[in-house]
Design an enzyme around this catalytic site. Sequence first.
Site, mmCIF file in Angstrom:
data_model
loop_
_atom_site.group_PDB
_atom_site.id
_atom_site.type_symbol
_atom_site.label_atom_id
_atom_site.label_comp_id
_atom_site.label_asym_id
_atom_site.label_seq_id
_atom_site.Cartn_x
_atom_site.Cartn_y
_atom_site.Cartn_z
ATOM 1 N N GLY A 1 49.130 -12.291 -39.718
ATOM 2 C CA GLY A 1 49.961 -11.161 -40.108
ATOM 3 C C GLY A 1 50.024 -10.872 -41.584
ATOM 4 O O GLY A 1 50.841 -10.046 -42.009
ATOM 5 N N THR A 2 49.152 -11.498 -42.378
ATOM 6 C CA THR A 2 49.224 -11.259 -43.826
ATOM 7 C C THR A 2 48.932 -9.802 -44.180
ATOM 8 O O THR A 2 49.625 -9.209 -45.016
ATOM 9 C CB THR A 2 48.251 -12.170 -44.589
ATOM 10 O OG1 THR A 2 46.948 -12.075 -43.999
ATOM 11 C CG2 THR A 2 48.715 -13.609 -44.561
ATOM 12 N N GLY A 3 47.914 -9.217 -43.552
ATOM 13 C CA GLY A 3 47.572 -7.833 -43.861
ATOM 14 C C GLY A 3 48.666 -6.860 -43.473
ATOM 15 O O GLY A 3 49.024 -5.951 -44.242
ATOM 16 N N CYS A 4 49.209 -7.039 -42.280
ATOM 17 C CA CYS A 4 50.317 -6.197 -41.815
ATOM 18 C C CYS A 4 51.511 -6.325 -42.751
ATOM 19 O O CYS A 4 52.137 -5.330 -43.138
ATOM 20 C CB CYS A 4 50.741 -6.603 -40.405
ATOM 21 S SG CYS A 4 49.456 -6.546 -39.148
ATOM 22 N N THR B 1 48.322 -17.957 -41.664
ATOM 23 C CA THR B 1 48.226 -16.682 -42.372
ATOM 24 C C THR B 1 48.203 -15.497 -41.416
ATOM 25 O O THR B 1 47.775 -14.407 -41.783
ATOM 26 C CB THR B 1 46.962 -16.653 -43.246
ATOM 27 O OG1 THR B 1 45.808 -16.912 -42.421
ATOM 28 C CG2 THR B 1 47.031 -17.687 -44.350
ATOM 29 N N LYS C 1 41.579 -5.950 -50.683
ATOM 30 C CA LYS C 1 42.192 -7.270 -50.529
ATOM 31 C C LYS C 1 41.123 -8.358 -50.516
ATOM 32 O O LYS C 1 40.092 -8.222 -49.868
ATOM 33 C CB LYS C 1 43.003 -7.316 -49.231
ATOM 34 C CG LYS C 1 44.151 -6.312 -49.200
ATOM 35 C CD LYS C 1 44.953 -6.389 -47.934
ATOM 36 C CE LYS C 1 44.132 -6.048 -46.704
ATOM 37 N NZ LYS C 1 44.941 -5.914 -45.482
#
Length: 270
Positions: free
Chosen positions: A213-216, A211, A179
């Site tokens: 929580g974008t990865g989750c 942003t 990512k």
Amino acid sequence: MLKSDKQKPVASALTIAGSDSGGGAGIQADLKSFSAHCVYGASVVTAVTAQNTRLVTKVEAISPAMIRAQIDAVLSDIRIDAIKIGMLATPAVINAVADGLADFRGPIVLDPVMVAKSGDALLQDDAVSCLIDRLLPRASLLTPNIPEAHRLLSGKGDLTPQNQGKALLALGPAAILMKGGHADGAVCHDYLVTESQIIGFNAPRINTGNTHGTGCSLSSAIAAGLAKNLALDDAIGTAHQWLHGAIKAADELGIGQGHGPVHHFHQFWR
């Protein structure tokens, strides 16, 4: 009344992760992401965090016995089509999850959560090697950001994202999604790296501080796609496009005073 055997079940996914009291990341974000993709979500809580959009004030791990009990309860009753794994925190928690999933044969998306958006550490130093040994070989897809890839590779930060992905493949995952959210530039570049190919997923970078929580959200959206039997690249492409919309609409929510959450349901309500 028990449901009819002729009833077609919806796709179901399980998230194994920590709870975010602010609702923007962790279990809460995962369940919202599953729902946004019309997938039923079950959950196993690995830790409870006291956090909001500005900081994490306290973290308590759930006992390994309770984690294992949650996994057994879900898998013994609910057909789970895909699993997303997030925050695990300690070696004992990692071992409990690995043991609990020993007989699971569906796709597993592993998001190696190490640091919160606020900068607070969420994975103990001694847990990194345990994560590599016990869970990376089980992952259908590993979804590290740049700092997480650097830590998993013991500081090989001079490699390109594509070469970092190739190096991470050697640790056992079937595929890597590198990512690029932490990189610079007007365009965000993500790369799906497998033994046979590298596929890029690009999106214009959005100027927003919301942003959290974008990865989750991305990893759980991919798991939702896999639960619906999408091919891996299609699941990533669908999740990537959806997350871009969720980030683009994040400022409309106005949640909290720090890094606010993305808008998981931007396609349904504004």
